[in-house]
Scaffold this active site. Structure first.
Site, PDB file in Angstrom:
ATOM      1  N   GLY A  21       1.005  -1.178   0.026  1.00 48.84           N
ATOM      2  CA  GLY A  21       0.220   0.359  -0.006  1.00 48.84           C
ATOM      3  C   GLY A  21       1.070   1.616  -0.451  1.00 48.84           C
ATOM      4  O   GLY A  21       0.324   2.873  -0.683  1.00 48.84           O
ATOM      5  N   TYR A 156      -8.492 -16.794   5.393  1.00 52.68           N
ATOM      6  CA  TYR A 156      -8.090 -15.862   4.867  1.00 52.68           C
ATOM      7  C   TYR A 156      -7.766 -16.226   3.279  1.00 52.68           C
ATOM      8  O   TYR A 156      -8.395 -14.929   1.917  1.00 52.68           O
ATOM      9  CB  TYR A 156      -6.607 -14.777   5.110  1.00 52.68           C
ATOM     10  CG  TYR A 156      -5.549 -14.498   4.335  1.00 52.68           C
ATOM     11  CD1 TYR A 156      -5.728 -13.074   4.190  1.00 52.68           C
ATOM     12  CD2 TYR A 156      -4.469 -14.789   3.703  1.00 52.68           C
ATOM     13  CE1 TYR A 156      -5.536 -11.993   3.030  1.00 52.68           C
ATOM     14  CE2 TYR A 156      -3.689 -13.834   2.363  1.00 52.68           C
ATOM     15  CZ  TYR A 156      -4.199 -12.874   2.467  1.00 52.68           C
ATOM     16  OH  TYR A 156      -3.727 -11.708   2.013  1.00 52.68           O
TER      17      TYR A 156
END
Length: 262
Positions: A21, A156
């Site tokens: 990110g 996940y």
């Protein structure tokens, strides 16, 4: 490519504090876009905003937001409604390692809100905005675990599979428009989370990439590919795995890598 001219003035990076990110935020600013940084840690976001501004001169906004909150997507939509939004970069993810039944189920519900609920609501909203004006982009960060499953991190992997399948389908729907959608799949990437849960496999560790390289190579494929696995070594390893092993063998191999997380 100047993304600002192609897509719009502002990019929002969800999960911008560190790792991919953070690298994506820098890369998008270098490609001309003003950036909105979203994460839980306001102080860290402010430091990052200053760093990006000093390097690129772009305008940077900070939007502290826990993406596991029930109305996180609505808050982000409200905060950006008056901006010329051009690109949504959904990097945020939440995971928990360990045997499936030994993890508190409340953790899985929190993961669901980050990895599915907030993600899909933002994808639905901004695709509508972008298609109406015939301009914009949405980039989802995927994971190899979403293609293969992952013992000791199964919830996940299952949620990543959802994100990836949804993004790929929508990417095709947008193929003949000026809206670009990309599933950008990362293999092992040297982030704080990866270092904490590093797999016990030399080849996987050797293939690990730096976030900056993932960001640059991946974003180069926006508008070119619908789905892209970053890293030549990752692509070769993945192709070899799925062409020479059946599903049981892959699950066995991956399970042995992470048995230490049981």
């Amino acid at each position: 490519m100047n993304f600002r001219e192609k897509y719009g003035e502002w990019a929002i990076v969800l999960g911008a504090t560190e790792g991919i990110g953070k690298a994506d935020a820098f890369e998008l600013a270098r490609r001309g876009m003003n950036i909105i940084l979203v994460g839980r840690r306001e102080d860290a976001l402010k430091v990052l905003a200053q760093e990006i501004n000093e390097e690129t001169g772009r305008e940077i906004k900070v939007l502290p937001q826990d993406l596991s909150e029930y109305d996180a997507a609505e808050k982000i939509i409200e905060a950006t409604k008056d901006l010329d939004m051009g690109l949504i970069n959904y990097v945020a993810c939440l995971h928990s390692m360990g045997q499936y039944n030994k993890v508190d189920y409340a953790k899985y519900e929190q993961m669901y809100r980050v990895n599915i609920r907030t993600f899909s609501k933002l994808l639905h909203h901004f695709l509508g905005v972008f298609k109406e004006r015939d301009r914009g982009a949405f980039v989802t960060i995927g994971s190899l675990s979403g293609w293969t499953s992952l013992p000791f991190c199964a919830e996940y992997a299952a949620q990543k599979a959802y994100m990836m399948a949804l993004t790929e389908g929508v990417a095709y729907e947008c193929k003949n428009t000026n809206v670009d959608v990309l599933l950008m799949v990362a293999g092992s990437t040297i982030t704080p989370t990866w270092l904490k849960n590093k797999p016990a496999d030399e080849d996987t560790v050797a293939a690990a990439m730096y976030p900056e390289d993932v960001a640059k190579e991946g974003l180069d494929q926006l508008g070119v590919k619908l789905s892209y696995l970053v890293g030549e070594r990752n692509r070769k390893n993945h192709e070899k795995r799925i062409s020479t092993q059946d599903r049981d063998e892959i699950i066995e191999e991956l399970g042995k890598m992470f048995t230490h997380m049981a």
